[in-house]
Design a protein around this motif. Sequence first.
Motif, PDB file in Angstrom:
ATOM      1  N   ILE A  60     -47.931  22.242  56.938  1.00 51.39           N
ATOM      2  CA  ILE A  60     -46.910  21.256  57.316  1.00 51.39           C
ATOM      3  C   ILE A  60     -47.086  20.471  58.717  1.00 51.39           C
TER       4      ILE A  60
ATOM      5  N   LEU B 236     -47.622  25.387  46.019  1.00 48.11           N
ATOM      6  CA  LEU B 236     -46.732  24.447  45.459  1.00 48.11           C
ATOM      7  C   LEU B 236     -47.456  23.774  44.090  1.00 48.11           C
TER       8      LEU B 236
ATOM      9  N   ARG C 196     -41.987  26.150  44.399  1.00 48.84           N
ATOM     10  CA  ARG C 196     -42.761  26.384  45.452  1.00 48.84           C
ATOM     11  C   ARG C 196     -42.269  27.906  45.827  1.00 48.84           C
TER      12      ARG C 196
ATOM     13  N   HIS D 204     -35.002  20.816  57.875  1.00 47.48           N
ATOM     14  CA  HIS D 204     -35.032  19.661  57.056  1.00 47.48           C
ATOM     15  C   HIS D 204     -34.007  19.746  56.156  1.00 47.48           C
TER      16      HIS D 204
ATOM     17  N   ASP E 264     -33.904  18.749  51.817  1.00 52.11           N
ATOM     18  CA  ASP E 264     -34.729  18.794  50.770  1.00 52.11           C
ATOM     19  C   ASP E 264     -34.676  17.462  50.068  1.00 52.11           C
ATOM     20  N   PRO E 265     -35.699  17.043  49.814  1.00 54.52           N
ATOM     21  CA  PRO E 265     -35.545  15.438  49.482  1.00 54.52           C
ATOM     22  C   PRO E 265     -35.271  15.142  47.929  1.00 54.52           C
ATOM     23  N   GLN E 266     -35.226  16.293  47.073  1.00 55.79           N
ATOM     24  CA  GLN E 266     -35.194  16.072  45.492  1.00 55.79           C
ATOM     25  C   GLN E 266     -33.597  15.947  45.220  1.00 55.79           C
TER      26      GLN E 266
ATOM     27  N   PHE F 148     -37.465  22.592  42.852  1.00 53.62           N
ATOM     28  CA  PHE F 148     -36.950  21.489  43.237  1.00 53.62           C
ATOM     29  C   PHE F 148     -36.807  20.678  42.126  1.00 53.62           C
TER      30      PHE F 148
ATOM     31  N   VAL G 120     -40.774  10.110  52.479  1.00 56.03           N
ATOM     32  CA  VAL G 120     -40.599  11.453  52.976  1.00 56.03           C
ATOM     33  C   VAL G 120     -41.738  12.086  53.376  1.00 56.03           C
ATOM     34  N   TYR G 121     -42.755  11.643  52.596  1.00 56.42           N
ATOM     35  CA  TYR G 121     -44.231  12.144  52.950  1.00 56.42           C
ATOM     36  C   TYR G 121     -44.866  11.542  54.434  1.00 56.42           C
TER      37      TYR G 121
ATOM     38  N   ARG H 107     -42.390  12.810  57.058  1.00 57.09           N
ATOM     39  CA  ARG H 107     -42.372  14.500  57.155  1.00 57.09           C
ATOM     40  C   ARG H 107     -41.198  15.051  57.405  1.00 57.09           C
ATOM     41  N   LEU H 108     -40.838  15.741  58.287  1.00 57.32           N
ATOM     42  CA  LEU H 108     -39.504  16.656  58.383  1.00 57.32           C
ATOM     43  C   LEU H 108     -38.559  15.763  59.268  1.00 57.32           C
TER      44      LEU H 108
HETATM   45  C1  GA4 Z   1     -39.645  20.021  52.256  1.00 51.04           C
HETATM   46  C2  GA4 Z   1     -39.199  20.872  50.714  1.00 51.04           C
HETATM   47  C3  GA4 Z   1     -40.218  21.062  49.901  1.00 51.04           C
HETATM   48  O1  GA4 Z   1     -40.776  22.258  50.420  1.00 51.04           O
HETATM   49  C4  GA4 Z   1     -41.103  20.254  49.721  1.00 51.04           C
HETATM   50  C5  GA4 Z   1     -41.983  20.005  51.025  1.00 51.04           C
HETATM   51  C6  GA4 Z   1     -43.039  19.003  51.108  1.00 51.04           C
HETATM   52  C7  GA4 Z   1     -44.450  19.688  50.999  1.00 51.04           C
HETATM   53  O2  GA4 Z   1     -44.589  20.598  51.315  1.00 51.04           O
HETATM   54  O3  GA4 Z   1     -45.339  19.126  50.481  1.00 51.04           O
HETATM   55  C8  GA4 Z   1     -42.978  18.250  52.292  1.00 51.04           C
HETATM   56  C9  GA4 Z   1     -41.605  18.605  52.858  1.00 51.04           C
HETATM   57  C10 GA4 Z   1     -41.025  19.331  51.734  1.00 51.04           C
HETATM   58  C11 GA4 Z   1     -40.958  17.463  53.315  1.00 51.04           C
HETATM   59  C12 GA4 Z   1     -41.617  16.365  54.276  1.00 51.04           C
HETATM   60  C13 GA4 Z   1     -42.992  16.349  53.768  1.00 51.04           C
HETATM   61  C14 GA4 Z   1     -43.073  16.775  52.291  1.00 51.04           C
HETATM   62  C15 GA4 Z   1     -43.974  18.572  53.787  1.00 51.04           C
HETATM   63  C16 GA4 Z   1     -43.652  17.280  54.165  1.00 51.04           C
HETATM   64  C17 GA4 Z   1     -44.303  17.464  55.644  1.00 51.04           C
HETATM   65  C18 GA4 Z   1     -42.254  20.345  48.670  1.00 51.04           C
HETATM   66  C19 GA4 Z   1     -40.797  18.719  49.694  1.00 51.04           C
HETATM   67  O4  GA4 Z   1     -40.503  18.073  48.588  1.00 51.04           O
HETATM   68  O5  GA4 Z   1     -40.390  18.175  50.644  1.00 51.04           O
END
Ligand code: GA4
Length: 314
Positions: free
Chosen positions: A95, A108, A174, A189, A191-193, A265, A299-300, A303-304
Amino acid sequence: MVVSCPARVISSKKKTRGRHGIPTIDLSSEDRARLSDQVVKACEEVGIFKVVNHGVSDKTVASMEMEALSFFSKPAAEKRRAGPATPFGYGCNAIGCNGDKGDLEYILLEANPGSISPTAHYSLNFRCVVRDYVDAVRNVACEVLEVAAEGLRVQDKRVFSRMLRDPQSDSCFRVNHYPHNASSSFGEHTDPQILTVLRSNDVDGLQIRTRDGLWVPVPADPKHMFVMVGDAFEALTNGRFRSVRHRVVGSCSLSLKARTSMMYFGAPGLNAVISPLVSPPHTRVLYKPFTWGEYKQAVYSLRLAHNRLALFNN
Ligand code: GA4
């Protein structure tokens, strides 16, 4: 980037008795009106609640946990063949930006109703067990979403759950494994979903951040599940529900046993439009409509980071 946070952590005693308690909701309750009020209140006030009588059998949970543990106990070289996680697959320490520390490893997988992600890297048994588990927790998520829709007095009570049942849904699954001999953690963080359904073994570590900035430990409870509000649900409810900031902290007390957590998620399809569905008259609509794909891309790239939803403020 993860912002280091001065917030205090309150003791679990205060948490269980005081106003910081995590609500517990009996999903089998026949008093539908009371149930839907409880779900709405928990989503508004805390963004996380414990679900008892969730309907997922002990066997389904135990088989999933056993398969996960047997995967994580394989030699590193073998596990790495199921990676790297881009984003799906096996990952460790991937991450970055303070997101995860120590020896956290994870798998994942895609988890839409049509297909569970691959592949030859996992045994047939592993894939069947994942499919059963994901089908079961999707049902939990959909039930919660339908109860929530009722509580929000939305006419179409399947308006949210349909997104998770859509064969194009971008939901994922996951499994995190925080080894016993390391101080591994996952940075704060949301969760984005739409909704997360989490089940962990009996090792603590999860904490949530309350509205007043306190970090509250969520004691592990392997018999029950936790439901968390994600960013997309916050947007769909025009900010009425709040996605919950959380983190997993490793400490010496984690050191006897590894923490294993399994998260479903629930997400819409990439082209699904997220726009506030329930804004009472005269209420300002907080977010511009956006697709889940657009949000996921943000989101990607962020990141967090905190408050990613603000990108879509009206
Ligand atoms: C955080 C919540 C979930 O675990 C996840 C993560 C995702 C990943 O691991 O691919 C993310 C993270 C999460 C948020 C920001 C981005 C995307 C890693 C990262 C640095 C599966 C999700 O959907 O978002």
